[in-house]
Design a protein around this motif. Structure first.
Motif, PDB file in Angstrom:
ATOM      1  N   GLU A   1      38.211  34.273  39.496  1.00 43.19           N
ATOM      2  CA  GLU A   1      39.480  33.360  39.329  1.00 43.19           C
ATOM      3  C   GLU A   1      40.494  34.189  38.938  1.00 43.19           C
ATOM      4  OE1 GLU A   1      38.149  30.643  36.299  1.00 43.19           O
ATOM      5  OE2 GLU A   1      36.138  30.220  37.329  1.00 43.19           O
ATOM      6  N   ASP A   2      41.586  34.017  39.766  1.00 35.50           N
ATOM      7  CA  ASP A   2      43.223  34.903  39.486  1.00 35.50           C
ATOM      8  C   ASP A   2      43.473  34.400  37.947  1.00 35.50           C
ATOM      9  OD1 ASP A   2      42.764  36.152  41.863  1.00 35.50           O
ATOM     10  OD2 ASP A   2      44.224  34.620  42.665  1.00 35.50           O
ATOM     11  N   ARG A   3      43.626  33.037  37.606  1.00 30.96           N
ATOM     12  CA  ARG A   3      44.071  32.731  36.404  1.00 30.96           C
ATOM     13  C   ARG A   3      43.262  33.476  35.152  1.00 30.96           C
ATOM     14  NH1 ARG A   3      44.482  26.432  36.024  1.00 30.96           N
ATOM     15  NH2 ARG A   3      45.183  26.867  33.937  1.00 30.96           N
ATOM     16  N   TYR A   4      41.834  33.467  35.395  1.00 32.68           N
ATOM     17  CA  TYR A   4      41.006  34.014  34.312  1.00 32.68           C
ATOM     18  C   TYR A   4      41.376  35.641  34.354  1.00 32.68           C
ATOM     19  CZ  TYR A   4      37.005  35.423  31.641  1.00 32.68           C
ATOM     20  OH  TYR A   4      36.061  35.733  30.729  1.00 32.68           O
ATOM     21  N   ARG A   5      41.542  36.131  35.450  1.00 36.47           N
ATOM     22  CA  ARG A   5      42.030  37.667  35.407  1.00 36.47           C
ATOM     23  C   ARG A   5      43.211  37.948  34.601  1.00 36.47           C
ATOM     24  NH1 ARG A   5      41.720  42.358  40.085  1.00 36.47           N
ATOM     25  NH2 ARG A   5      43.312  43.600  39.047  1.00 36.47           N
ATOM     26  N   VAL A   6      44.108  37.108  35.030  1.00 29.02           N
ATOM     27  CA  VAL A   6      45.486  37.324  34.296  1.00 29.02           C
ATOM     28  C   VAL A   6      45.424  36.965  32.777  1.00 29.02           C
ATOM     29  CG1 VAL A   6      47.815  36.031  33.885  1.00 29.02           C
ATOM     30  CG2 VAL A   6      46.930  36.647  36.274  1.00 29.02           C
ATOM     31  N   ALA A   7      44.620  36.153  32.306  1.00 26.35           N
ATOM     32  CA  ALA A   7      44.274  35.943  30.879  1.00 26.35           C
ATOM     33  C   ALA A   7      43.655  37.085  30.371  1.00 26.35           C
ATOM     34  CB  ALA A   7      43.685  34.725  30.665  1.00 26.35           C
TER      35      ALA A   7
END
Length: 390
Positions: free
Chosen positions: A242-248
């Motif tokens: 998940e891209d959003r999780y990686r960014v977080a």
């Protein structure tokens, strides 16, 4: 026996790697198709051979059916593949289908309505998950519904076998516990290869898993930050998601001041050079069924730190005899375990031998044969009658 083994896609997950190994092994005796809803991922026909590979959502000269456009994960995607999956199953006409992972069960369940094809579902994730009371309730209901209508169920961990959902089915024999395994004969010999992210004099901690909150990389990042107050260490995370999780997660490393020493390394089709080059393998998951990556770390001889919440990790590691167990919510204790495994490691030794894949695969084959035979008995015509249409 004509067997179809179903996965949702061909990503580099433990489930997919296990089902590919299963297909290849069964192909020595049976007509086997590794059936994916979509071909997305790093594996393909070459990895599945000598078993056959079919992606239901893409045009294939071997399969009657249409095309479903590429769509991302989630409920809409699982619904979108159902028509092509149903047509593909009708064309393949298997004696039995093994549904390899929780994520794909919904699509297969819909696609097989009315087809009279025996289905065996593999359950590889915990029913109870922290902070999800309503979803836990739905998960228990849905899993129980699947098992009641299935030809059989396979549970990969004892934590699943002991759950209230599956305990009655285990008692009746409809669900069976078959611990995950890996093919130890196929583990490549060490050749000295060191992946670039691990080519550092600073001790590296390796985590493997899809970038999703289940894997609890936050706790591991916090533990690494705590460990770095005592000595330099690096964290390498192998996987995508998940891209959003990686960014977080990247924001978390920046806030803790360790961004330069945390590497998101992406995907690989061979984890063993990474495991052998790492000083510690860390598994921080909130939940698991039974982690394939944990077994691969044991096979590589890598010192292990695992969370007590990671499925059957405590049982696999014999309650700390073959690796350290920690509370993932205690960053200081997690950090101390990581440092101990760097400086004075508790090694996994020969423990992985009891999780050798041939033992698992023979047990799977027995379940599938039983499901096939039961399915034949159900559809056999009565004396003087005609067989039902499949």
């Amino acid at each position: 026996m004509k067997t179809a083994i179903y996965v949702q896609d061909m990503r580099a997950s433990g489930v997919v790697r296990t089902m590919i190994a299963m297909a290849r092994a069964f192909a020595a005796e049976d007509e086997v198709t590794l059936l994916a809803a979509r071909s997305a991922g790093i594996f393909g026909a070459r990895d599945v051979a000598p078993a056959r590979f079919v992606a239901a959502s893409e045009r294939s000269p071997d399969v009657v059916g249409g095309v479903v456009g590429a769509v991302r994960g989630g409920v809409p995607a699982r619904l979108a593949v159902v028509p092509a999956l149903r047509r593909t199953l009708r064309a393949l006409d298997p004696d039995v289908v093994l549904s390899g992972g929780n994520f794909g069960h919904f699509s297969l369940w819909l696609a097989t309505r009315g087809l009279r094809i025996p289905v065996v579902y593999v359950f590889s994730n915990a029913m109870e998950r922290p902070g999800q009371p309503w979803r836990n309730r739905w998960r228990r209901f849905w899993s129980g519904l699947l098992v009641r209508g299935a030809a059989g169920a396979i549970l990969v961990g004892s934590n699943l076998a002991h759950s209230g959902v599956f305990r009655p089915h285990v008692a009746s024999g409809k669900a069976v516990l078959i611990p995950n395994g890996i093919d130890l004969a196929a583990v490549p010999a060490a050749d000295g290869t060191v992946p670039a992210p691990l080519a550092s004099p600073v001790p590296s901690i390796l985590a493997i898993g899809r970038l999703t909150p289940q894997k609890n990389f936050e706790a591991l990042i916090d533990a690494v930050a705590a460990a770095r107050r005592h000595r330099p260490v690096r964290l390498v995370i192998l996987g995508s998601g998940e891209d959003r999780y990686r960014v977080a997660l990247e924001a978390r490393t920046a806030a803790l001041g360790i961004a330069e020493d945390v590497v998101f390394a992406g995907l690989t089709d061979d984890v063993y050079p990474w495991l052998r080059a790492a000083r510690v393998f860390a598994l921080a998951s909130h939940w698991e069924g039974a982690s394939i990556a944990l077994l691969e770390a044991m096979a590589a001889g890598t010192p292990i730190v695992a969370s007590r919440t990671a499925g059957d990790a405590a049982e696999v590691l014999s309650n700390g005899r073959f690796g350290l167990l920690v509370d993932p919510g205690d960053a200081e204790a997690f950090a101390a375990a990581l440092l101990r495994q760097i400086d004075s490691p508790v090694l996994p030794g020969p423990r992985v031998a009891i999780y050798d894949a041939p033992l698992m695969m023979r047990a799977y084959h027995r379940v599938l044969t039983k499901a096939r035979d039961a399915g034949r008995a159900r559809v056999a015509p009565a004396p003087g009658g005609t067989p039902p249409i499949r």
